[in-house]
Design a protein around this motif. Structure first.
Motif, PDB file in Angstrom:
ATOM      1  N   PHE A 156      -1.617 -11.486  -9.098  1.00 44.73           N
ATOM      2  CA  PHE A 156      -0.716 -10.411  -8.972  1.00 44.73           C
ATOM      3  C   PHE A 156      -1.001  -9.223  -9.852  1.00 44.73           C
ATOM      4  CE2 PHE A 156       1.617 -14.096  -7.647  1.00 44.73           C
ATOM      5  CZ  PHE A 156       2.284 -13.468  -6.665  1.00 44.73           C
ATOM      6  N   SER A 157      -1.792  -9.719 -11.293  1.00 43.87           N
ATOM      7  CA  SER A 157      -2.360  -8.532 -12.183  1.00 43.87           C
ATOM      8  C   SER A 157      -3.327  -7.932 -11.479  1.00 43.87           C
ATOM      9  CB  SER A 157      -2.747  -9.225 -13.553  1.00 43.87           C
ATOM     10  OG  SER A 157      -1.471  -9.674 -14.071  1.00 43.87           O
ATOM     11  N   ALA A 168      -2.046  -4.899  -9.627  1.00 44.65           N
ATOM     12  CA  ALA A 168      -0.875  -4.654  -9.998  1.00 44.65           C
ATOM     13  C   ALA A 168      -0.748  -2.841  -9.729  1.00 44.65           C
ATOM     14  CB  ALA A 168      -0.727  -4.949 -11.336  1.00 44.65           C
ATOM     15  N   ASP A 169      -1.899  -2.229  -9.960  1.00 47.08           N
ATOM     16  CA  ASP A 169      -1.832  -0.723  -9.613  1.00 47.08           C
ATOM     17  C   ASP A 169      -1.537  -0.608  -8.235  1.00 47.08           C
ATOM     18  OD1 ASP A 169      -2.020  -0.187 -12.277  1.00 47.08           O
ATOM     19  OD2 ASP A 169      -4.357  -0.068 -12.435  1.00 47.08           O
ATOM     20  N   GLU A 170      -2.459  -1.146  -7.487  1.00 50.50           N
ATOM     21  CA  GLU A 170      -2.291  -0.889  -5.901  1.00 50.50           C
ATOM     22  C   GLU A 170      -0.754  -1.377  -5.336  1.00 50.50           C
ATOM     23  OE1 GLU A 170      -5.357  -1.281  -2.378  1.00 50.50           O
ATOM     24  OE2 GLU A 170      -5.527  -2.696  -3.921  1.00 50.50           O
ATOM     25  N   LEU A 171      -0.117  -2.299  -6.061  1.00 49.24           N
ATOM     26  CA  LEU A 171       1.168  -2.847  -5.497  1.00 49.24           C
ATOM     27  C   LEU A 171       2.028  -1.746  -6.097  1.00 49.24           C
ATOM     28  CD1 LEU A 171       1.509  -6.455  -6.604  1.00 49.24           C
ATOM     29  CD2 LEU A 171       1.628  -5.596  -4.342  1.00 49.24           C
ATOM     30  N   SER A 172       2.032  -1.196  -6.995  1.00 45.70           N
ATOM     31  CA  SER A 172       2.915   0.003  -7.575  1.00 45.70           C
ATOM     32  C   SER A 172       2.854   1.437  -6.483  1.00 45.70           C
ATOM     33  CB  SER A 172       2.492   0.569  -8.698  1.00 45.70           C
ATOM     34  OG  SER A 172       2.692  -0.282  -9.861  1.00 45.70           O
ATOM     35  N   LEU A 173       1.608   1.715  -6.005  1.00 44.45           N
ATOM     36  CA  LEU A 173       1.518   2.344  -4.944  1.00 44.45           C
ATOM     37  C   LEU A 173       2.069   2.048  -3.650  1.00 44.45           C
ATOM     38  CD1 LEU A 173      -2.373   3.563  -5.122  1.00 44.45           C
ATOM     39  CD2 LEU A 173      -0.290   4.865  -5.706  1.00 44.45           C
ATOM     40  N   VAL A 174       2.011   0.910  -3.369  1.00 42.37           N
ATOM     41  CA  VAL A 174       2.669   0.266  -2.141  1.00 42.37           C
ATOM     42  C   VAL A 174       4.082   0.318  -2.148  1.00 42.37           C
ATOM     43  CG1 VAL A 174       3.089  -1.731  -0.752  1.00 42.37           C
ATOM     44  CG2 VAL A 174       0.754  -1.122  -1.416  1.00 42.37           C
ATOM     45  N   ALA A 175       4.632  -0.101  -3.292  1.00 39.93           N
ATOM     46  CA  ALA A 175       6.196  -0.112  -3.418  1.00 39.93           C
ATOM     47  C   ALA A 175       6.721   1.428  -3.589  1.00 39.93           C
ATOM     48  CB  ALA A 175       6.446  -0.495  -5.049  1.00 39.93           C
ATOM     49  N   ARG A 187       6.790  -9.678  -4.066  1.00 33.88           N
ATOM     50  CA  ARG A 187       5.678  -8.989  -3.345  1.00 33.88           C
ATOM     51  C   ARG A 187       4.695  -9.859  -3.189  1.00 33.88           C
ATOM     52  NH1 ARG A 187       5.647  -3.470  -7.138  1.00 33.88           N
ATOM     53  NH2 ARG A 187       5.266  -5.171  -8.718  1.00 33.88           N
ATOM     54  N   PHE A 188       4.773 -10.899  -2.655  1.00 34.30           N
ATOM     55  CA  PHE A 188       3.842 -12.138  -2.367  1.00 34.30           C
ATOM     56  C   PHE A 188       3.205 -11.685  -1.377  1.00 34.30           C
ATOM     57  CE2 PHE A 188       2.930 -15.760   0.183  1.00 34.30           C
ATOM     58  CZ  PHE A 188       1.998 -16.641  -0.827  1.00 34.30           C
ATOM     59  N   ARG A 189       3.722 -11.233  -0.267  1.00 37.38           N
ATOM     60  CA  ARG A 189       2.908 -10.902   0.994  1.00 37.38           C
ATOM     61  C   ARG A 189       1.996  -9.780   0.697  1.00 37.38           C
ATOM     62  NH1 ARG A 189       7.482 -12.991   1.510  1.00 37.38           N
ATOM     63  NH2 ARG A 189       7.501 -14.855   2.875  1.00 37.38           N
ATOM     64  N   PRO A 190       2.366  -8.600   0.211  1.00 36.98           N
ATOM     65  CA  PRO A 190       1.561  -7.488  -0.141  1.00 36.98           C
ATOM     66  C   PRO A 190       0.405  -7.938  -1.161  1.00 36.98           C
ATOM     67  CG  PRO A 190       3.806  -6.531  -0.197  1.00 36.98           C
ATOM     68  CD  PRO A 190       3.703  -8.259  -0.084  1.00 36.98           C
ATOM     69  N   THR A 191       0.432  -8.688  -1.965  1.00 32.75           N
ATOM     70  CA  THR A 191      -0.595  -9.105  -2.996  1.00 32.75           C
ATOM     71  C   THR A 191      -1.560  -9.776  -2.259  1.00 32.75           C
ATOM     72  OG1 THR A 191       1.105  -9.472  -4.810  1.00 32.75           O
ATOM     73  CG2 THR A 191      -0.819 -10.657  -5.066  1.00 32.75           C
ATOM     74  N   LEU A 214      -2.187  -9.689   0.873  1.00 32.46           N
ATOM     75  CA  LEU A 214      -3.030  -8.636   1.867  1.00 32.46           C
ATOM     76  C   LEU A 214      -3.757  -7.740   1.146  1.00 32.46           C
ATOM     77  CD1 LEU A 214      -0.062  -7.880   4.313  1.00 32.46           C
ATOM     78  CD2 LEU A 214      -2.067  -9.439   4.821  1.00 32.46           C
ATOM     79  N   LEU A 215      -3.451  -7.421  -0.040  1.00 33.96           N
ATOM     80  CA  LEU A 215      -4.469  -6.525  -0.902  1.00 33.96           C
ATOM     81  C   LEU A 215      -5.663  -7.293  -1.211  1.00 33.96           C
ATOM     82  CD1 LEU A 215      -1.859  -4.425  -2.720  1.00 33.96           C
ATOM     83  CD2 LEU A 215      -3.077  -3.452  -0.964  1.00 33.96           C
TER      84      LEU A 215
END
Length: 417
Positions: free
Chosen positions: A80-81, A84-91, A121-125, A127-128
């Protein structure tokens, strides 16, 4: 109550070896016809076409195989770390995508995308990480910050898959909560409990429509077909759960098919879409599909365990929710193999608290929880194996992302919420 005594016995169950079921699917997940016999091979080829089948291998020692395959144990990696930055963009983009002109609909659609209630946010993680594992080059982060991060067109398209997948997932949760009359989700009141069933259904429909718009913007017919199949499978899985005969409720085969439709189809087809957007071969795209399928099955099997062993606080929703809704899951199915007299209780259903207590008592005396965990472990190992089968790469980011995907298979089976 009786089931609290049962659970104390469940936690004390000694480990034993398991011979369990393994689900394998064809390249076309919408074509699913299961064999009536348990066979040794996971895939049978008939008339030049792959068809899914069950196998019955020993699972002895499989829990140790994931990490044995690596010759060197490297430093611990937090998947997840890593994104993390990309997850913030997606969120942030997800919150922007569910904005609606009608205030009430906007409030409903944003309910599970607000800060603090986005879920794991398991699925976005997944996939990224899969996007990087597919040899996609990631530009270095710009000094200006997250806003300038990962701007390539391909990466943006793959991020769109993560966003679309999460919208489909949340829409399915909203609809499921209405069908199940649930009052909790992600540690807060469910949307249907706060705003009513009608608005919850409309919010789910709205999210699916926004997901369709984003999907169409990709202009890739194969990817559109994959994600459309996911929505079809979600509906089929929910219908299978709602309309079951007594015989089907007692069938592991039926349960695994339903589990694929309701949980694993979304992850598997989305992983395949990521690979196809990257221009990977059919063979590599199918490895991505198999990873998502087996990870999704392992995830749901552990969910089924936690429904019996977890608490409402840790799960963010009510425990024992499945059995109270009359849903038979893997732990009970395995318990039925050890105690055939449990069939009569399952046939009667769980409308009465007495039948629930009887089922839980048998579950506590059985190895149902342990066997479900071991079946989840088997699918986690299968997922890890697909990552190890990807074409070799010397790119450090690719290698790290692949390690993170393998690490996720372990986190899925060791989680407690």
């Amino acid at each position: 109550m009786l089931f609290f005594r049962v659970f104390s016995r469940i936690s004390a169950i000694p480990r034993k070896n398991l011979f369990g079921f393994i689900l394998s699917r064809s390249a076309d997940p919408s074509q699913s016809v299961f064999s009536n016999q348990y066979v040794h091979s996971t895939i049978k080829v008939c008339s030049g076409r792959e068809t899914p089948s069950w196998s019955l291998p020993s699972l002895l020692g499989l829990g140790r195989q994931i990490h044995r395959s690596s010759s060197v144990i490297e430093e611990e990696l937090d998947p997840f770390s890593l994104v993390a930055d990309e997850l913030s963009l997606v969120a942030n983009r997800l919150r922007a995508m569910v904005v609606a002109e009608v205030p009430k609909l906007a409030s409903a659609a944003e309910y599970f995308f607000k800060l603090g209630v986005e879920g794991k946010r398991f699925r976005p993680t997944v996939l990224l990480l899969m996007a990087t594992a597919m040899n996609v080059h990631i530009p270095e982060p710009a000094a200006a910050g997250v806003g300038d991060f990962l701007t390539t067109e391909l990466r943006t398209r793959q991020q769109s898959i993560a966003e679309i997948t999460e919208m489909i997932h949340v829409a399915s949760l909203l609809h499921d909560d209405v069908l199940d009359d649930a009052d909790q989700r992600r540690g807060i009141s469910s949307l249907n409990a706060v705003m009513g069933n009608k608005l919850a259904v409309l919010a789910g429909d709205f999210m699916l429509s926004r997901a369709c718009v984003a999907l169409a913007a990709l202009k890739d017919t194969e990817v559109v077909s994959l994600l459309a199949t996911v929505v079809e499978n979600l509906v089929m899985g929910e219908t299978m759960q709602m309309n079951t005969s007594s015989e089907q409720r007692c069938s592991m085969e039926y349960y695994m098919q339903k589990t694929y439709y309701k949980t694993a189809s979304l992850i598997s087809n989305s992983c395949k879409a990521i690979a196809l957007l990257a221009g990977q071969t059919t063979e590599v795209a199918m490895l991505a599909f198999e990873y998502g399928k087996n990870l999704g099955l392992a995830f749901q099997l552990i969910d089924d365990v936690l429904d019996f062993t977890g608490t409402s606080a840790s799960l963010g929703k009510g425990s024992l929710s499945d059995i109270q809704l009359g849903i038979v899951t893997a732990p009970i199915l395995f318990a039925m193999e050890e105690f055939p007299q449990l069939h009569a209780v399952v046939y009667q259903g769980f409308d009465s608290p007495e039948n629930i207590d009887i089922a839980l008592e048998y579950l506590g005396k059985s190895h149902g929880i342990q066997r479900t965990r071991e079946l989840a472990m088997k699918h986690a190992n299968l997922a890890a194996t697909t990552i190890e089968s990807l074409p070799e790469s010397n790119d450090e980011r690719v290698i790290k992302s692949r390690r993170a995907l393998v690490e996720l298979t372990q986190r899925v089976i060791t989680r407690n919420k």
